[in-house]
Design a protein around this motif. Sequence first.
Motif, PDB file in Angstrom:
ATOM      1  N   ASN A 137       0.850  -1.184   0.000  1.00  0.00           N
ATOM      2  CA  ASN A 137       0.000   0.000   0.000  1.00  0.00           C
ATOM      3  C   ASN A 137       0.893   1.244   0.000  1.00  0.00           C
ATOM      4  O   ASN A 137       1.840   1.339   0.787  1.00  0.00           O
ATOM      5  CB  ASN A 137      -0.892  -0.032   1.238  1.00  0.00           C
ATOM      6  N   ALA A 138       0.591   2.174  -0.879  1.00  0.00           N
ATOM      7  CA  ALA A 138       1.425   3.363  -1.043  1.00  0.00           C
ATOM      8  C   ALA A 138       0.682   4.610  -0.562  1.00  0.00           C
ATOM      9  O   ALA A 138      -0.423   4.534  -0.018  1.00  0.00           O
ATOM     10  CB  ALA A 138       1.844   3.509  -2.504  1.00  0.00           C
ATOM     11  N   VAL A 139       1.286   5.750  -0.795  1.00  0.00           N
ATOM     12  CA  VAL A 139       0.796   7.022  -0.269  1.00  0.00           C
ATOM     13  C   VAL A 139      -0.664   7.278  -0.634  1.00  0.00           C
ATOM     14  O   VAL A 139      -1.079   7.088  -1.777  1.00  0.00           O
ATOM     15  CB  VAL A 139       1.691   8.174  -0.759  1.00  0.00           C
ATOM     16  N   ASN A 140      -1.441   7.685   0.347  1.00  0.00           N
ATOM     17  CA  ASN A 140      -2.821   8.114   0.114  1.00  0.00           C
ATOM     18  C   ASN A 140      -2.768   9.555  -0.362  1.00  0.00           C
ATOM     19  O   ASN A 140      -2.553  10.478   0.434  1.00  0.00           O
ATOM     20  CB  ASN A 140      -3.636   7.989   1.396  1.00  0.00           C
ATOM     21  N   PHE A 141      -2.974   9.760  -1.652  1.00  0.00           N
ATOM     22  CA  PHE A 141      -2.839  11.112  -2.198  1.00  0.00           C
ATOM     23  C   PHE A 141      -4.180  11.775  -2.523  1.00  0.00           C
ATOM     24  O   PHE A 141      -4.215  12.923  -2.968  1.00  0.00           O
ATOM     25  CB  PHE A 141      -1.924  11.130  -3.428  1.00  0.00           C
ATOM     26  N   ILE A 142      -5.289  11.054  -2.338  1.00  0.00           N
ATOM     27  CA  ILE A 142      -6.593  11.672  -2.629  1.00  0.00           C
ATOM     28  C   ILE A 142      -7.196  12.337  -1.397  1.00  0.00           C
ATOM     29  O   ILE A 142      -8.219  13.024  -1.500  1.00  0.00           O
ATOM     30  CB  ILE A 142      -7.597  10.647  -3.177  1.00  0.00           C
ATOM     31  N   ALA A 143      -6.582  12.162  -0.235  1.00  0.00           N
ATOM     32  CA  ALA A 143      -7.200  12.536   1.035  1.00  0.00           C
ATOM     33  C   ALA A 143      -7.552  14.021   1.094  1.00  0.00           C
ATOM     34  O   ALA A 143      -6.709  14.894   0.837  1.00  0.00           O
ATOM     35  CB  ALA A 143      -6.274  12.174   2.182  1.00  0.00           C
TER      36      ALA A 143
END
Length: 756
Positions: A86-92
Motif C-alpha cells: 500500500n502506497a501514499v494516500n494522495f486523494i485525502a
Amino acid sequence: METTRATLDVHPWKISTSTLDKTKRRLHESITSLGNGYMGMRGNFEEYYSADHHGGTYLAGVWYPDKTRVGWWKNGYPDYFGKVINAVNFIALDIFVNDTRVDLANCNYKDFYVELNMYDGILSRQFVVDLGNTQVKFSFERFISITKKELACITLQAEVLQGTAEIYVVSKLDSNVQNEDSNYGETFWQERNKEVSEKLSSLTTQTIENPFGIEQFVVTTSMTHNLKPKKIKKEPLFISNEFEFFLETGQTVRLEKEVLVITSRNVPEEKQIEQAQKLLQTYGTDFSTLKAEHSEAWHKRWELADVAITGDDKAQQGIRFNLFQLFSTYYGEDERLNIGPKGFTGEKYGGATYWDTEAFALPLYLALAEPSVPKNLLKYRYNQLPQAYYNADKQGLKGALYPMVTFNGIECHNEWEITFEEIHRNGAIAYAIYNYTNYTGDTSYLKKEGIEVLIAISRFWADRVHYSKRNKSYMIHGVTGPNEYENNVNNNWYTNKIASWVLQYTLDNYQKYEKEITISLPKMEQEKWQDIIDHMYFPVDEQLGIFVQHDTFLDKDLKTKDVLAKNELPLSQHWSWDRILRSCFIKQADVVQGLYFFGNHFSLEEKRRNFNFYEPMTLHESSLSASVHAILAAEIGEIDKALEMYERTARLDLDNYNNDTQDGLHITSMTGSWLAIVQGFAQMKTFDETLSFAPLLPKKWQSYAFHINYRHRLLFIKVSNEEVELHLNHGTPLTLEVYHKKYTLTDDLFVQTKNS
C-alpha cells in the motif's frame, strides 16, 4: 451469499448507486477502483470515513519481499513471499463544516450518489451534509490519467444549500499506511525528503530495507492546487495543505488537486522532485482540459475494444466493466510489467504475476491491442528465463521452471502444493508462444527468444517425468493440476497433456527452423523427447469415454454439486481443507482446460462427454473457471449453459459470486467475459492457419458485436437472429470460414445465423 445486486444500478456504461451501505463499503471500494497501468487505487472516499473499509493505493512494479514464514522449512521453499505494498494516500481531503468533521459513517447526510462512468473513465460522487440549520452539497470527481501516467486529478466542490458554512479542507499526502493482507500494523515506508511551497508540495519515501537484495523503491508524490492554501503542515510521512472558506446560501467553492507520482523505476531519487516540477509545467493545471484529454483517450480505446450487446443490460454492463478494469490495469506500455490477479484493487495474491496472464489474458490483448502489447508479455517471461532456470535448480531439476507467483521471475509463493506441485503453469508459458505465433503469423519471436524458452521448459518436463517399467509409459507424479481442490495427485491428465504437447511443439519448431536457430539441441536429446511423447501415460476410462482427471479420481465418492446446500458455498469458506481435498468437487476447469487449449486435438463427441461428466462436479470457485466452460458449452451446443457461465464470469465481481470481491477484483479472469463471447458464442477459432466463426446467439440477447485485430487487419463482427455480419474495416482481403464454409472477405459479408 453477500450480493451487490440490490444496491448497484444496472446501466450499460455506468456503475452507480444511491445507497451507502456500510456492510458493503469494501465491496464497493473494489468495484469503483481506478488505474492507468502505472498506478491505481480502490474507490475510497476522499474525506475521512471511520467505518470499516480498505484504503489502498498501489504503484505498478513497486513491491516488497517478505520473509517466508512456515511452520517448518522444506528444502526448495522460496526465501521470501513477494507482495504489493500500500502506497501514499494522495486523494485525502479531510473536510470540516462549522467545526463538524464530515464522516459519512457518523454525520447526517442525504442524497448520496456515486458513479463510475466507464466510457469517460471518471469516478464521481455527491452527497448533502445536513447539520440542521446548515446544509452543504459536496461533489467530487477524480480520474487517473491514461494519457499522462504520473498524473491523478481530484476535485471537490462545495455548495451551501442552506445557512452559513465555515468549510475547512485538509488536503494530504499521507504515507502512514499499512497492508491489509498480512503484517498487520507493519509500515513499509520510510521518509527520505519533504519539500513544501504554496505551488508544489512533495513527499519522498522509500521502502524499508530487506535482507534479500531486492531494490528499495523510492517514490516522490507531489501535489498542487488551484487555490492558495491557508496553512502548510509537515509531520512524519505526511504533508498537508489546508484551506478555509466562508460561504453563504447559494455560494459555491471548487478545490482542484493535481497529483504527480514518480518512482525510482523510471527516475532516480535525486531527480524526482525536479521531474515533478517539469511535468507540472508540461501538463498544466487546467482540470477541464486534462479531464477532456483523458476521456477522449478512453473513447478511442472503446472504439476498438467495446463489445456491444443488445437485449440484456446486465450482460452489457458486465463485459464493459471487465474491459474497463482490464485496461485500467494493463495496456502494454511497459514490458517490465505484467498483470496481477487483483491489479490495483486489492492486496490478495500479493499483487504478483500468475499463469493467468498467459492462459487467459494474452488472447484478449492479441485481438484488442497493438502487436507490441502481447509481444511485451512474451518478452516479460523471456527476460526472466535465468530466474526460471534458478527455480528449477532449486527443485533439483534441469531446465527452466517458471514461477507460480512472481515479481522478478523468482518463485515467491510459500505453499508447498503450489510451489512444488502446480507445475502445469510451465506449460502455459509455452502455450502463450504458440498462441502468439499462431494468431499473428509472426514467427520472429518463436525463432529467437521463443525457442530458447521452449527448449528450457522442455528440458524441465523431460527431467520431471519418470518411466514406469510396469506400465511401459512415462508418468508425472506428485502434482497439483488446475483443480486446486486436489493436491499431490499422480498423472493429472491436463499436466501430462500439456507436458507432452510442449515437447512436441518444441521439437517440431526446432526441426522446422533449425537452420535459422542459434541454439543447439543434440540429437540424443531430441530422441529422448520423442520417446516421452510417444509413450506418455494418459489416464482414460473407456467405458465412460472420458479422460480421467488423475489416476484415482474415479475412486472418489462421485457426486454432483446439486447435493450441496447453499450455506456450504463457497466450499473453500465452509469446509475444512482436508474434506475438500478428499471430495470429488472441482474448483475450476482441469480436464476441460486441456480441451479448451487443444480444441483441434479432440472430436466434438469427446468434448461433449468430458464436459457433461466434469461440469456437474465443478463449483467454479476459481474466477478462471466459468469462461472456459462457457466456451466449451457453446461449442457442444449447450447455449443456455454457456450463457449461465458467461453471466458468472461477466458479473463475477459486480454480483460477488464467490463472496470475495471485497478483497479486490478478479482482474486476470475478467478476460473471461470477452473470451466467452468471442471464442464461445461467436466460436472464433484460429487453428491450422484458418480464422473461423460459427456464431450462436443466446435467447435473451438481440445481438452482439465486437472488433478484432487479426494479422494486420481490423474486422468487425455482428451477430443477430437473422444474420452474421463480417466487415473488413482495414487491411487486405482474408480467406476465412463461417459455419465451416470458406469465404473471401474483401469488404462486407452476410451469412444467415444458425442457432442450435
